[in-house]
Write a protein that holds these residues in place. Structure first.
Motif, PDB file in Angstrom:
ATOM      1  N   TYR A  38      14.571 -23.961   3.293  1.00  0.00           N
ATOM      2  CA  TYR A  38      14.303 -24.383   1.914  1.00  0.00           C
ATOM      3  C   TYR A  38      14.235 -23.183   0.970  1.00  0.00           C
ATOM      4  CZ  TYR A  38      11.990 -26.780  -1.984  1.00  0.00           C
ATOM      5  OH  TYR A  38      11.681 -27.301  -3.214  1.00  0.00           O
ATOM      6  N   SER A  39      13.763 -22.043   1.480  1.00  0.00           N
ATOM      7  CA  SER A  39      13.596 -20.850   0.629  1.00  0.00           C
ATOM      8  C   SER A  39      14.218 -19.632   1.312  1.00  0.00           C
ATOM      9  CB  SER A  39      12.112 -20.596   0.342  1.00  0.00           C
ATOM     10  OG  SER A  39      11.510 -21.715  -0.265  1.00  0.00           O
ATOM     11  N   PRO A  40      15.517 -19.646   1.555  1.00  0.00           N
ATOM     12  CA  PRO A  40      16.137 -18.528   2.288  1.00  0.00           C
ATOM     13  C   PRO A  40      16.065 -17.199   1.551  1.00  0.00           C
ATOM     14  CG  PRO A  40      17.825 -19.967   1.361  1.00  0.00           C
ATOM     15  CD  PRO A  40      16.512 -20.667   1.170  1.00  0.00           C
ATOM     16  N   LEU A  41      16.051 -17.236   0.221  1.00  0.00           N
ATOM     17  CA  LEU A  41      16.023 -15.974  -0.525  1.00  0.00           C
ATOM     18  C   LEU A  41      14.694 -15.248  -0.349  1.00  0.00           C
ATOM     19  CD1 LEU A  41      17.855 -16.950  -3.837  1.00  0.00           C
ATOM     20  CD2 LEU A  41      18.771 -15.810  -1.796  1.00  0.00           C
ATOM     21  N   ILE A  42      13.622 -16.005  -0.155  1.00  0.00           N
ATOM     22  CA  ILE A  42      12.328 -15.360   0.066  1.00  0.00           C
ATOM     23  C   ILE A  42      12.290 -14.726   1.454  1.00  0.00           C
ATOM     24  CG2 ILE A  42       9.834 -15.676   0.134  1.00  0.00           C
ATOM     25  CD1 ILE A  42      10.133 -17.966  -1.800  1.00  0.00           C
ATOM     26  N   ALA A  43      12.818 -15.445   2.451  1.00  0.00           N
ATOM     27  CA  ALA A  43      12.899 -14.854   3.791  1.00  0.00           C
ATOM     28  C   ALA A  43      13.749 -13.591   3.754  1.00  0.00           C
ATOM     29  CB  ALA A  43      13.468 -15.864   4.771  1.00  0.00           C
ATOM     30  N   ARG A  44      14.828 -13.637   2.994  1.00  0.00           N
ATOM     31  CA  ARG A  44      15.681 -12.455   2.860  1.00  0.00           C
ATOM     32  C   ARG A  44      14.913 -11.318   2.193  1.00  0.00           C
ATOM     33  NH1 ARG A  44      20.790 -10.662   4.745  1.00  0.00           N
ATOM     34  NH2 ARG A  44      21.074  -8.685   3.685  1.00  0.00           N
ATOM     35  N   ALA A  45      14.108 -11.633   1.199  1.00  0.00           N
ATOM     36  CA  ALA A  45      13.320 -10.606   0.517  1.00  0.00           C
ATOM     37  C   ALA A  45      12.304  -9.976   1.472  1.00  0.00           C
ATOM     38  CB  ALA A  45      12.618 -11.205  -0.693  1.00  0.00           C
ATOM     39  N   GLU A  46      11.713 -10.780   2.340  1.00  0.00           N
ATOM     40  CA  GLU A  46      10.781 -10.236   3.339  1.00  0.00           C
ATOM     41  C   GLU A  46      11.487  -9.208   4.216  1.00  0.00           C
ATOM     42  OE1 GLU A  46       8.071 -14.318   3.844  1.00  0.00           O
ATOM     43  OE2 GLU A  46       9.563 -13.766   5.368  1.00  0.00           O
ATOM     44  N   HIS A  47      12.647  -9.591   4.705  1.00  0.00           N
ATOM     45  CA  HIS A  47      13.413  -8.693   5.577  1.00  0.00           C
ATOM     46  C   HIS A  47      13.872  -7.452   4.828  1.00  0.00           C
ATOM     47  CE1 HIS A  47      17.203  -7.269   7.416  1.00  0.00           C
ATOM     48  NE2 HIS A  47      16.577  -7.496   8.547  1.00  0.00           N
ATOM     49  N   ASP A  48      14.423  -7.633   3.636  1.00  0.00           N
ATOM     50  CA  ASP A  48      14.964  -6.503   2.891  1.00  0.00           C
ATOM     51  C   ASP A  48      13.886  -5.524   2.452  1.00  0.00           C
ATOM     52  OD1 ASP A  48      17.436  -7.618   3.222  1.00  0.00           O
ATOM     53  OD2 ASP A  48      17.679  -8.284   1.142  1.00  0.00           O
ATOM     54  N   ALA A  49      12.647  -6.007   2.314  1.00  0.00           N
ATOM     55  CA  ALA A  49      11.542  -5.113   1.952  1.00  0.00           C
ATOM     56  C   ALA A  49      11.047  -4.305   3.140  1.00  0.00           C
ATOM     57  CB  ALA A  49      10.395  -5.919   1.362  1.00  0.00           C
ATOM     58  N   GLY A  50      11.616  -4.547   4.321  1.00  0.00           N
ATOM     59  CA  GLY A  50      11.236  -3.770   5.491  1.00  0.00           C
ATOM     60  C   GLY A  50      10.162  -4.412   6.338  1.00  0.00           C
ATOM     61  N   PHE A  51       9.890  -5.686   6.098  1.00  0.00           N
ATOM     62  CA  PHE A  51       8.906  -6.396   6.907  1.00  0.00           C
ATOM     63  C   PHE A  51       9.617  -7.116   8.056  1.00  0.00           C
ATOM     64  CE2 PHE A  51       7.127  -6.517   2.485  1.00  0.00           C
ATOM     65  CZ  PHE A  51       6.237  -5.477   2.686  1.00  0.00           C
ATOM     66  N   THR A  52       8.841  -7.560   9.027  1.00  0.00           N
ATOM     67  CA  THR A  52       9.385  -8.263  10.185  1.00  0.00           C
ATOM     68  C   THR A  52       9.245  -9.766   9.971  1.00  0.00           C
ATOM     69  OG1 THR A  52       8.842  -6.448  11.682  1.00  0.00           O
ATOM     70  CG2 THR A  52       9.139  -8.619  12.668  1.00  0.00           C
ATOM     71  N   VAL A  53      10.306 -10.488  10.271  1.00  0.00           N
ATOM     72  CA  VAL A  53      10.289 -11.942  10.172  1.00  0.00           C
ATOM     73  C   VAL A  53      10.396 -12.521  11.578  1.00  0.00           C
ATOM     74  CG1 VAL A  53      11.345 -13.994   9.162  1.00  0.00           C
ATOM     75  CG2 VAL A  53      11.381 -11.816   7.908  1.00  0.00           C
ATOM     76  N   GLY A  54       9.373 -13.267  11.993  1.00  0.00           N
ATOM     77  CA  GLY A  54       9.345 -13.858  13.323  1.00  0.00           C
ATOM     78  C   GLY A  54       9.438 -15.371  13.275  1.00  0.00           C
ATOM     79  N   ASN A  55       9.592 -15.974  14.441  1.00  0.00           N
ATOM     80  CA  ASN A  55       9.795 -17.413  14.602  1.00  0.00           C
ATOM     81  C   ASN A  55       8.447 -18.111  14.780  1.00  0.00           C
ATOM     82  OD1 ASN A  55      10.286 -20.006  15.895  1.00  0.00           O
ATOM     83  ND2 ASN A  55      12.345 -19.298  16.413  1.00  0.00           N
ATOM     84  N   HIS A  56       8.189 -19.136  13.958  1.00  0.00           N
ATOM     85  CA  HIS A  56       6.940 -19.900  14.057  1.00  0.00           C
ATOM     86  C   HIS A  56       7.242 -21.394  14.222  1.00  0.00           C
ATOM     87  CE1 HIS A  56       2.670 -20.312  13.898  1.00  0.00           C
ATOM     88  NE2 HIS A  56       2.602 -20.880  12.697  1.00  0.00           N
ATOM     89  N   SER A  57       8.370 -21.697  14.892  1.00  0.00           N
ATOM     90  CA  SER A  57       8.848 -23.053  15.168  1.00  0.00           C
ATOM     91  C   SER A  57       9.525 -23.645  13.928  1.00  0.00           C
ATOM     92  CB  SER A  57       7.729 -23.978  15.655  1.00  0.00           C
ATOM     93  OG  SER A  57       6.948 -24.459  14.578  1.00  0.00           O
ATOM     94  N   TRP A  58      10.157 -24.789  14.107  1.00  0.00           N
ATOM     95  CA  TRP A  58      10.877 -25.420  13.010  1.00  0.00           C
ATOM     96  C   TRP A  58       9.960 -26.186  12.063  1.00  0.00           C
ATOM     97  CZ3 TRP A  58      15.299 -24.978  10.638  1.00  0.00           C
ATOM     98  CH2 TRP A  58      15.699 -25.982   9.748  1.00  0.00           C
ATOM     99  N   ASN A  59       9.046 -26.979  12.616  1.00  0.00           N
ATOM    100  CA  ASN A  59       8.173 -27.786  11.733  1.00  0.00           C
ATOM    101  C   ASN A  59       6.716 -27.784  12.192  1.00  0.00           C
ATOM    102  OD1 ASN A  59       8.555 -29.313  13.999  1.00  0.00           O
ATOM    103  ND2 ASN A  59       9.097 -31.216  12.944  1.00  0.00           N
ATOM    104  N   HIS A  60       6.317 -26.724  12.901  1.00  0.00           N
ATOM    105  CA  HIS A  60       4.918 -26.459  13.222  1.00  0.00           C
ATOM    106  C   HIS A  60       4.264 -27.515  14.130  1.00  0.00           C
ATOM    107  CE1 HIS A  60       0.815 -24.889  12.578  1.00  0.00           C
ATOM    108  NE2 HIS A  60       1.421 -23.785  12.117  1.00  0.00           N
ATOM    109  N   PRO A  61       4.913 -27.927  15.201  1.00  0.00           N
ATOM    110  CA  PRO A  61       4.234 -28.814  16.140  1.00  0.00           C
ATOM    111  C   PRO A  61       3.436 -28.005  17.160  1.00  0.00           C
ATOM    112  CG  PRO A  61       6.455 -28.465  16.892  1.00  0.00           C
ATOM    113  CD  PRO A  61       6.313 -27.687  15.601  1.00  0.00           C
ATOM    114  N   ASP A  62       2.570 -28.671  17.876  1.00  0.00           N
ATOM    115  CA  ASP A  62       1.932 -28.063  19.041  1.00  0.00           C
ATOM    116  C   ASP A  62       2.970 -28.090  20.158  1.00  0.00           C
ATOM    117  OD1 ASP A  62       0.502 -27.404  21.335  1.00  0.00           O
ATOM    118  OD2 ASP A  62      -1.335 -28.407  20.638  1.00  0.00           O
ATOM    119  N   LEU A  63       3.525 -26.957  20.492  1.00  0.00           N
ATOM    120  CA  LEU A  63       4.625 -26.904  21.452  1.00  0.00           C
ATOM    121  C   LEU A  63       4.224 -27.422  22.824  1.00  0.00           C
ATOM    122  CD1 LEU A  63       6.181 -23.406  20.549  1.00  0.00           C
ATOM    123  CD2 LEU A  63       6.834 -25.670  19.687  1.00  0.00           C
TER     124      LEU A  63
END
Length: 474
Positions: free
Chosen positions: A308-333
């Motif tokens: 929904y907000s790919p440009l913000i995720a891109r901004a996180e990465h481009d600013a030198g931060f790490t982007v990790g996986n927190h599941s698709w819709n936050h279920p208890d895996l």
């Protein structure tokens, strides 16, 4: 600078090196190798003129790629510099600092923040950049115990062209190190049995070989041997470094910001992590706060929010931060099938890679829900936490900020959420309080650097605390 000075015979060089200081002063011009037209009588002046005032060591802010570090712990303090992208140089600095810190504490040194009361004797460490020229940078580490013992200095030569780092004695050919040591003894007025370790050699911009005039009394100044006089004794590396001594410094390619070298076995580190975003309402403001404070961070992003907000995720990465996986819709895996867990991971990995250009290397299970089935199916290292701020529960900085400060310790992973305005609004205070306490705020990859992270394994913090992962060999 390009010097090509023919070598004199070995016997003449040996005679020059072993002469007394007065004899060297009279005979250097005759015993030195034949010189190029640029070599003047001033360069071959009497050795008495080779003792010059202590040279100012480089301000790291003026050296491209260098960044300063500061240690202020209960047992040690000091400053030094790392070089961005210089893996071997940084590793050599770390090796020397950790060896000194281990020796001083009498055990494996553990990072700590300084408290109000200090009862222990401190060790002072100081790293400086002595010279840069072309592909070569010469750095010096000085270790000073407060109490019994003497100051120890070691100088290293880094070659940005090859990525290698060697001790400074390698500037001199092995066959001629004895001759150089004998010359130094005579210039210092020392007897023939005095040890002269060639561990503190450097060049200046003119290609002269320099070293402290006496390790016991640095106030004596710097001993400077003219470039032409020392040329025959240099190794191939030494000649290359001398040839480039007055050229502009050529730094190595920098590391990605989220991987920039910080040794969390030496300085106290903490990793700020934010879950459940990105949020268009709050995450951009948080990014500005982090960048202004020079703080690292890791965002465990929900795949649906990334799509929904790919440009913000891109901004996180481009600013030198790490982007990790927190599941698709936050279920208890733990409540899903193995196939559904794999799907949650795959969809989110794809969304993050599409947004940032890089696939995530880490994941965090929603609610911290991990069991054997989850571990077998996520396909990435699982990063949990050692400090739960409970910011989502209280929504009150008067509660969650004191919780962070009470629970944080060196090597901590701190859990917060960037989707809550009550969290983001007060991150400036969280960051400043942690930094003022002495913490380096790093990304998760920086925190666990040197520890091979395995897919499906759980990591909560670094060090020797409860449920933490220690460094190999420490």
């Amino acid at each position: 600078m390009r010097r090509r000075t023919p070598s004199a015979s070995g016997s003449l060089r040996r005679a020059c090196a072993l002469a007394a200081a007065a004899a060297v002063a009279l005979s250097m011009a005759a015993c030195s190798p034949s010189t190029t037209p640029e070599t003047t009588k001033a360069q071959l002046a009497a050795p008495g003129s080779w003792l010059v005032p202590m040279q100012g060591e480089r301000d790291v802010s003026a050296v491209a790629g260098a960044y300063p570090m500061k240690l202020q712990s209960p047992t040690a303090g000091g400053t030094w510099a790392y070089l961005d992208g210089a893996t071997s140089f940084n590793a050599d600095v770390d090796r020397q600092l950790l060896a000194a810190l281990d020796k001083h504490t009498g055990a494996r040194y553990q990072p700590a923040v300084e408290t109000a009361r200090q009862d222990k004797v401190k060790l002072t460490v100081q790293g400086t950049i002595v010279h840069t020229g072309g592909h070569y940078l010469i750095g010096r580490i000085r270790i000073t115990p407060h109490g019994p013992g003497t100051t120890a200095e070691t100088t290293m030569v880094y070659d940005s062209g090859t990525g290698t780092t060697v001790p400074s004695e390698v500037l001199v050919a092995p066959a001629h190190r004895g001759e150089l040591a004998a010359l130094i003894r005579s210039l210092r007025g020392a007897d023939a049995t005095a040890p002269v370790p060639l561990t503190d050699l450097a060049f200046d911009a003119a290609g002269n070989l320099t070293m402290p005039a006496g390790s016991a009394n640095r106030a004596m100044g710097t001993l400077r041997i003219p470039a032409a006089a020392v040329r025959p004794w240099l190794s191939t590396l030494g000649r290359h470094a001398q040839d480039e001594a007055d050229e502009p410094w050529k730094p190595p390619a920098p590391a990605p910001k989220q991987l920039r070298h910080i040794n969390c076995d030496i300085v106290p580190c903490a990793a700020l992590t934010y879950d459940d975003g990105p949020s268009q309402a709050t995450t951009p403001r948080l990014l500005k706060m982090l960048e202004q404070a020079g703080a690292g961070a890791t965002f465990f992003a929900v795949g649906g929010a990334v799509s929904y907000s790919p440009l913000i995720a891109r901004a996180e990465h481009d600013a030198g931060f790490t982007v990790g996986n927190h599941s698709w819709n936050h279920p208890d895996l733990r409540r899903l099938s193995p196939a559904a867990v794999a799907t949650q991971m795959q969809w989110t990995n794809s969304a993050i890679k599409a947004a940032t250009g890089a696939a995530p290397m880490l994941m965090r299970a929603p609610y911290g829900g991990v069991d054997a089935m989850v571990q077998q199916n996520v396909g990435l290292p699982i990063i949990l936490w050692s400090v739960d701020s409970l910011d989502w529960l209280s929504r009150d900085p008067a509660k969650y900020i004191p919780t962070i400060m009470r629970l944080v310790s060196p090597g901590a992973v701190i859990l917060e959420h960037d989707i809550h305005a009550t969290t983001v609004d007060h991150q400036g205070e969280v960051i400043s309080r942690l930094q003022n306490a002495g913490y380096y705020l790093v990304t998760v990859p920086q925190l666990f650097a040197g520890i091979p992270l395995q897919a499906g394994q759980v990591y909560r913090c670094r060090g020797h605390g409860r449920q933490c992962t220690p460094s190999p060999g420490r």
